[in-house]
Design an enzyme around this catalytic site. Structure first.
Site, short mmCIF file in Angstrom:
data_model
loop_
_atom_site.label_atom_id
_atom_site.label_comp_id
_atom_site.label_asym_id
_atom_site.label_seq_id
_atom_site.Cartn_x
_atom_site.Cartn_y
_atom_site.Cartn_z
N LEU A 42 -1.00 0.73 -0.36
CA LEU A 42 0.43 0.49 -0.44
C LEU A 42 0.88 1.26 -1.67
O LEU A 42 0.40 0.99 -2.77
CB LEU A 42 0.73 -1.00 -0.58
CG LEU A 42 2.21 -1.41 -0.60
CD1 LEU A 42 2.90 -1.04 0.70
CD2 LEU A 42 2.34 -2.91 -0.86
N ASP A 43 1.75 2.25 -1.50
CA ASP A 43 1.99 3.20 -2.60
C ASP A 43 2.52 2.52 -3.85
O ASP A 43 3.07 1.43 -3.82
CB ASP A 43 2.89 4.35 -2.14
CG ASP A 43 4.33 3.94 -1.92
OD1 ASP A 43 5.03 3.73 -2.91
OD2 ASP A 43 4.76 3.86 -0.75
N LYS A 44 2.33 3.19 -4.97
CA LYS A 44 2.62 2.65 -6.30
C LYS A 44 4.06 2.16 -6.43
O LYS A 44 4.33 1.14 -7.08
CB LYS A 44 2.33 3.72 -7.35
CG LYS A 44 2.48 3.26 -8.79
CD LYS A 44 2.09 4.38 -9.74
CE LYS A 44 2.21 3.94 -11.20
NZ LYS A 44 1.82 5.03 -12.13
#
Length: 226
Positions: free
Chosen positions: A97-99
């Protein structure tokens, strides 16, 4: 399978960490020093520091990831998810889950289940709530749901439902890198908030941002049987 995968699947250590302990001559297979990337069988006698591989209890956790935390076990990455959780046992994130996004991510030491969930061909559902930088129309929703070409690939058809003038809910069955952000950008919009609220049968409901809980036996069985 390769020794790296076997140790990861059994929740002993990461594949990268396996390379390190092999280099330190700490692993033997059937009485001989293990080689990098060696293929092994479940029936092989594998020792670490001259001791049998311990039987690890499986761990299944639902984490509500905050913005700013990176979903990687790499020690050199600042604000990585492993340091953030500071969990006493070896665990790793299932997928990413991207930053810049927040919400549900599963953490485990069960490599087999992780592989099952992460395989794109299994088409497991993941649900997100997305807020854009400006209101969108029905054409946007239609194009998002039918598939958009990003990075040379046309995304799978998906479910899209409006929540208000600038926010929608979307259910994906694939996990291309920054897929929702790239899809929105292709249509001229910028994502300003992205939250994952569900992975298959697991929901983020009731978990505060930055907190986590153990999955129930029923939830784990649901993941395995989805």
């Amino acid at each position: 399978m390769r020794i790296n995968k076997l140790l990861s699947n059994r929740g002993i250590c990461s594949r990268r960490e396996t390379n390190r302990i092999i280099e330190e001559n700490r692993v033997t297979v059937n009485g001989k020093l293990c080689e990098m990337g060696q293929w092994v069988e479940e029936s092989d006698i594998i020792l670490i520091d001259n001791k049998p591989i311990p039987v690890k209890e499986k761990v299944y956790i639902a984490l509500n990831k905050p913005v700013g935390i990176t979903c990687t076990a790499a020690k050199g990455v600042e604000n990585n998810i492993i340091k953030f959780m500071d969990y006493p046992e070896y665990i790793f994130p299932v997928g990413r889950l991207d930053k810049a996004s927040q919400g549900l991510i599963l953490m485990t030491n069960d490599g087999d289940l992780s592989n099952k969930i992460s395989k794109a061909e299994n088409e497991h559902e993941k649900e997100y709530v997305v807020t854009l930088d400006r209101p969108f129309d029905d054409v946007f929703m239609k194009e998002m749901s039918e598939g958009i070409e990003i990075c040379g690939v046309t995304t799978r058809p998906c479910k899209v439902n409006r929540m208000n003038e600038d926010t929608f809910c979307i259910v994906l069955t694939q996990g291309l890198n920054k897929q929702i952000r790239r899809m929105s950008k292709a249509l001229g919009y910028r994502v300003i908030r992205l939250e994952r609220i569900r992975i298959m049968n697991i929901k983020v409901d009731g978990i505060d941002i930055g907190k986590w809980r153990n999955l129930t036996e029923e939830e784990v069985e649901g993941l395995k049987n989805w």
